[in-house]
Design a protein around this motif. Sequence first.
Motif, PDB file in Angstrom:
ATOM      1  N   GLU A  58      10.063   9.428  -1.477  1.00 30.04           N
ATOM      2  CA  GLU A  58       9.243   8.537  -0.658  1.00 30.04           C
ATOM      3  C   GLU A  58       9.303   7.171  -1.292  1.00 30.04           C
ATOM      4  OE1 GLU A  58       5.260   9.590   0.637  1.00 30.04           O
ATOM      5  OE2 GLU A  58       5.911  11.679   0.771  1.00 30.04           O
ATOM      6  N   PHE A  59       9.431   6.149  -0.440  1.00 29.09           N
ATOM      7  CA  PHE A  59       9.578   4.793  -0.940  1.00 29.09           C
ATOM      8  C   PHE A  59       8.506   3.884  -0.373  1.00 29.09           C
ATOM      9  CE2 PHE A  59      13.957   6.543  -0.631  1.00 29.09           C
ATOM     10  CZ  PHE A  59      14.261   6.558  -1.986  1.00 29.09           C
ATOM     11  N   GLY A  60       8.363   2.713  -1.026  1.00 33.67           N
ATOM     12  CA  GLY A  60       7.531   1.661  -0.445  1.00 33.67           C
ATOM     13  C   GLY A  60       8.321   1.020   0.686  1.00 33.67           C
ATOM     14  N   GLN A  61       8.369  -0.305   0.686  1.00 32.06           N
ATOM     15  CA  GLN A  61       9.142  -0.968   1.748  1.00 32.06           C
ATOM     16  C   GLN A  61      10.640  -0.820   1.524  1.00 32.06           C
ATOM     17  OE1 GLN A  61       7.838  -4.991   2.717  1.00 32.06           O
ATOM     18  NE2 GLN A  61       5.831  -4.499   1.895  1.00 32.06           N
ATOM     19  N   GLY A  62      11.028  -0.710   0.269  1.00 32.20           N
ATOM     20  CA  GLY A  62      12.448  -0.563  -0.060  1.00 32.20           C
ATOM     21  C   GLY A  62      12.649   0.559  -1.054  1.00 32.20           C
ATOM     22  N   VAL A  63      13.916   0.947  -1.267  1.00 30.27           N
ATOM     23  CA  VAL A  63      14.200   2.092  -2.127  1.00 30.27           C
ATOM     24  C   VAL A  63      13.927   1.808  -3.604  1.00 30.27           C
ATOM     25  CG1 VAL A  63      15.906   3.058  -0.542  1.00 30.27           C
ATOM     26  CG2 VAL A  63      16.664   1.533  -2.362  1.00 30.27           C
ATOM     27  N   VAL A  64      13.793   0.525  -3.961  1.00 32.59           N
ATOM     28  CA  VAL A  64      13.494   0.176  -5.354  1.00 32.59           C
ATOM     29  C   VAL A  64      12.078   0.638  -5.732  1.00 32.59           C
ATOM     30  CG1 VAL A  64      13.023  -1.821  -6.845  1.00 32.59           C
ATOM     31  CG2 VAL A  64      15.133  -1.727  -5.509  1.00 32.59           C
ATOM     32  N   ASN A  65      11.212   0.690  -4.738  1.00 32.63           N
ATOM     33  CA  ASN A  65       9.828   1.107  -4.962  1.00 32.63           C
ATOM     34  C   ASN A  65       9.722   2.621  -4.715  1.00 32.63           C
ATOM     35  OD1 ASN A  65       7.099   1.488  -5.089  1.00 32.63           O
ATOM     36  ND2 ASN A  65       6.589  -0.098  -3.590  1.00 32.63           N
ATOM     37  N   VAL A  66       9.924   3.405  -5.784  1.00 41.03           N
ATOM     38  CA  VAL A  66       9.905   4.868  -5.666  1.00 41.03           C
ATOM     39  C   VAL A  66       8.460   5.362  -5.762  1.00 41.03           C
ATOM     40  CG1 VAL A  66      10.688   7.045  -6.679  1.00 41.03           C
ATOM     41  CG2 VAL A  66      12.174   5.026  -6.756  1.00 41.03           C
ATOM     42  N   VAL A  67       7.965   5.933  -4.686  1.00 44.95           N
ATOM     43  CA  VAL A  67       6.598   6.455  -4.679  1.00 44.95           C
ATOM     44  C   VAL A  67       6.590   7.942  -5.070  1.00 44.95           C
ATOM     45  CG1 VAL A  67       4.546   6.875  -3.249  1.00 44.95           C
ATOM     46  CG2 VAL A  67       5.849   4.762  -2.983  1.00 44.95           C
ATOM     47  N   ARG A  68       7.550   8.672  -4.536  1.00 43.46           N
ATOM     48  CA  ARG A  68       7.756  10.078  -4.930  1.00 43.46           C
ATOM     49  C   ARG A  68       9.251  10.309  -5.076  1.00 43.46           C
ATOM     50  NH1 ARG A  68       3.598  13.886  -4.364  1.00 43.46           N
ATOM     51  NH2 ARG A  68       5.140  15.521  -4.620  1.00 43.46           N
ATOM     52  N   CYS A  69       9.605  11.229  -5.967  1.00 44.91           N
ATOM     53  CA  CYS A  69      11.025  11.496  -6.178  1.00 44.91           C
ATOM     54  C   CYS A  69      11.251  13.001  -6.266  1.00 44.91           C
ATOM     55  CB  CYS A  69      11.492  10.791  -7.456  1.00 44.91           C
ATOM     56  SG  CYS A  69      10.890  11.581  -8.965  1.00 44.91           S
ATOM     57  N   PRO A  70      12.506  13.424  -6.269  1.00 40.74           N
ATOM     58  CA  PRO A  70      12.770  14.871  -6.325  1.00 40.74           C
ATOM     59  C   PRO A  70      12.303  15.521  -7.630  1.00 40.74           C
ATOM     60  CG  PRO A  70      14.690  13.682  -5.516  1.00 40.74           C
ATOM     61  CD  PRO A  70      13.728  12.651  -6.018  1.00 40.74           C
ATOM     62  N   SER A  71      12.000  14.737  -8.658  1.00 39.06           N
ATOM     63  CA  SER A  71      11.517  15.328  -9.920  1.00 39.06           C
ATOM     64  C   SER A  71      10.014  15.565  -9.923  1.00 39.06           C
ATOM     65  CB  SER A  71      11.846  14.408 -11.103  1.00 39.06           C
ATOM     66  OG  SER A  71      13.224  14.244 -11.210  1.00 39.06           O
ATOM     67  N   CYS A  72       9.319  15.054  -8.925  1.00 39.02           N
ATOM     68  CA  CYS A  72       7.856  15.191  -8.897  1.00 39.02           C
ATOM     69  C   CYS A  72       7.438  16.657  -8.796  1.00 39.02           C
ATOM     70  CB  CYS A  72       7.292  14.459  -7.686  1.00 39.02           C
ATOM     71  SG  CYS A  72       7.285  12.675  -7.828  1.00 39.02           S
ATOM     72  N   PRO A  73       6.441  17.063  -9.598  1.00 38.80           N
ATOM     73  CA  PRO A  73       5.850  18.384  -9.374  1.00 38.80           C
ATOM     74  C   PRO A  73       5.268  18.428  -7.962  1.00 38.80           C
ATOM     75  CG  PRO A  73       5.042  17.391 -11.415  1.00 38.80           C
ATOM     76  CD  PRO A  73       5.812  16.325 -10.689  1.00 38.80           C
ATOM     77  N   LYS A  74       5.322  19.574  -7.332  1.00 36.17           N
ATOM     78  CA  LYS A  74       4.938  19.703  -5.925  1.00 36.17           C
ATOM     79  C   LYS A  74       3.573  19.097  -5.575  1.00 36.17           C
ATOM     80  CE  LYS A  74       6.760  23.215  -2.802  1.00 36.17           C
ATOM     81  NZ  LYS A  74       7.672  22.218  -2.310  1.00 36.17           N
ATOM     82  N   ASP A  75       2.568  19.381  -6.396  1.00 32.95           N
ATOM     83  CA  ASP A  75       1.211  18.950  -6.045  1.00 32.95           C
ATOM     84  C   ASP A  75       0.820  17.609  -6.650  1.00 32.95           C
ATOM     85  OD1 ASP A  75       0.975  21.352  -4.699  1.00 32.95           O
ATOM     86  OD2 ASP A  75       0.299  22.388  -6.514  1.00 32.95           O
ATOM     87  N   ALA A  76       1.741  16.979  -7.337  1.00 27.94           N
ATOM     88  CA  ALA A  76       1.399  15.724  -8.008  1.00 27.94           C
ATOM     89  C   ALA A  76       1.045  14.648  -6.989  1.00 27.94           C
ATOM     90  CB  ALA A  76       2.576  15.263  -8.860  1.00 27.94           C
ATOM     91  N   LYS A  77       0.052  13.852  -7.346  1.00 30.85           N
ATOM     92  CA  LYS A  77      -0.366  12.756  -6.467  1.00 30.85           C
ATOM     93  C   LYS A  77       0.097  11.429  -7.079  1.00 30.85           C
ATOM     94  CE  LYS A  77      -3.331  14.936  -3.537  1.00 30.85           C
ATOM     95  NZ  LYS A  77      -2.479  16.142  -3.472  1.00 30.85           N
ATOM     96  N   PRO A  78       0.487  10.480  -6.222  1.00 25.99           N
ATOM     97  CA  PRO A  78       0.899   9.178  -6.752  1.00 25.99           C
ATOM     98  C   PRO A  78      -0.251   8.505  -7.491  1.00 25.99           C
ATOM     99  CG  PRO A  78       1.412   9.357  -4.396  1.00 25.99           C
ATOM    100  CD  PRO A  78       0.583  10.546  -4.762  1.00 25.99           C
ATOM    101  N   ASN A  79       0.094   7.729  -8.524  1.00 24.88           N
ATOM    102  CA  ASN A  79      -0.877   6.924  -9.252  1.00 24.88           C
ATOM    103  C   ASN A  79      -1.226   5.712  -8.369  1.00 24.88           C
ATOM    104  OD1 ASN A  79      -1.944   4.814 -10.803  1.00 24.88           O
ATOM    105  ND2 ASN A  79      -0.995   5.610 -12.667  1.00 24.88           N
ATOM    106  N   LEU A  80      -2.435   5.737  -7.807  1.00 21.34           N
ATOM    107  CA  LEU A  80      -2.788   4.731  -6.794  1.00 21.34           C
ATOM    108  C   LEU A  80      -2.726   3.306  -7.319  1.00 21.34           C
ATOM    109  CD1 LEU A  80      -5.669   6.205  -4.617  1.00 21.34           C
ATOM    110  CD2 LEU A  80      -3.263   5.799  -4.041  1.00 21.34           C
ATOM    111  N   GLU A  81      -3.135   3.135  -8.576  1.00 18.44           N
ATOM    112  CA  GLU A  81      -3.111   1.802  -9.167  1.00 18.44           C
ATOM    113  C   GLU A  81      -1.669   1.282  -9.205  1.00 18.44           C
ATOM    114  OE1 GLU A  81      -4.641   0.072 -13.354  1.00 18.44           O
ATOM    115  OE2 GLU A  81      -5.784   1.730 -12.502  1.00 18.44           O
ATOM    116  N   LEU A  82      -0.769   2.175  -9.631  1.00 15.87           N
ATOM    117  CA  LEU A  82       0.655   1.816  -9.672  1.00 15.87           C
ATOM    118  C   LEU A  82       1.182   1.502  -8.282  1.00 15.87           C
ATOM    119  CD1 LEU A  82       2.676   4.240 -11.966  1.00 15.87           C
ATOM    120  CD2 LEU A  82       2.664   1.752 -11.976  1.00 15.87           C
TER     121      LEU A  82
END
Length: 109
Positions: A58-82
């Motif tokens: 999952e990305f922000g507006q562009g692919v440089v902004n990685v919100v979620r990646c294939p390495s993420c644990p399934k239930d992990a939540k994004p760091n909102l501050e980040l």
Amino acid sequence: MDVHCSTCGEPWDVYYLWHDAVFDTEISYEEAKAWCSLPHAQRLTDRYREKFRAAGWEFGQGVVNVVRCPSCPKDAKPNLELVQTKAALEELLGDDEDGLAATFENHRL
Ligand SMILES: [Zn+2]
């Protein structure tokens, strides 16, 4: 240049995001090749976002902004501050993805 996933902190090489990650989706080889020469602003249409999401991205507006990646644990939540910090920088730097990547790297984002 490396940028980090906002959820798990995994570093990703920007070159990989721009040129290789698309080949790990179910998009055909020809289409993935064509994707690589699209202007950055046209790379994350709904269709491509969906393909990337299926592959764990999952990305922000562009692919440089990685919100979620294939390495993420399934239930992990994004760091909102980040997520907010990176969204603000993305807003600020607009279409300058090189500048954005450099800024993320400098701040270890
Ligand atoms: Zn991740």
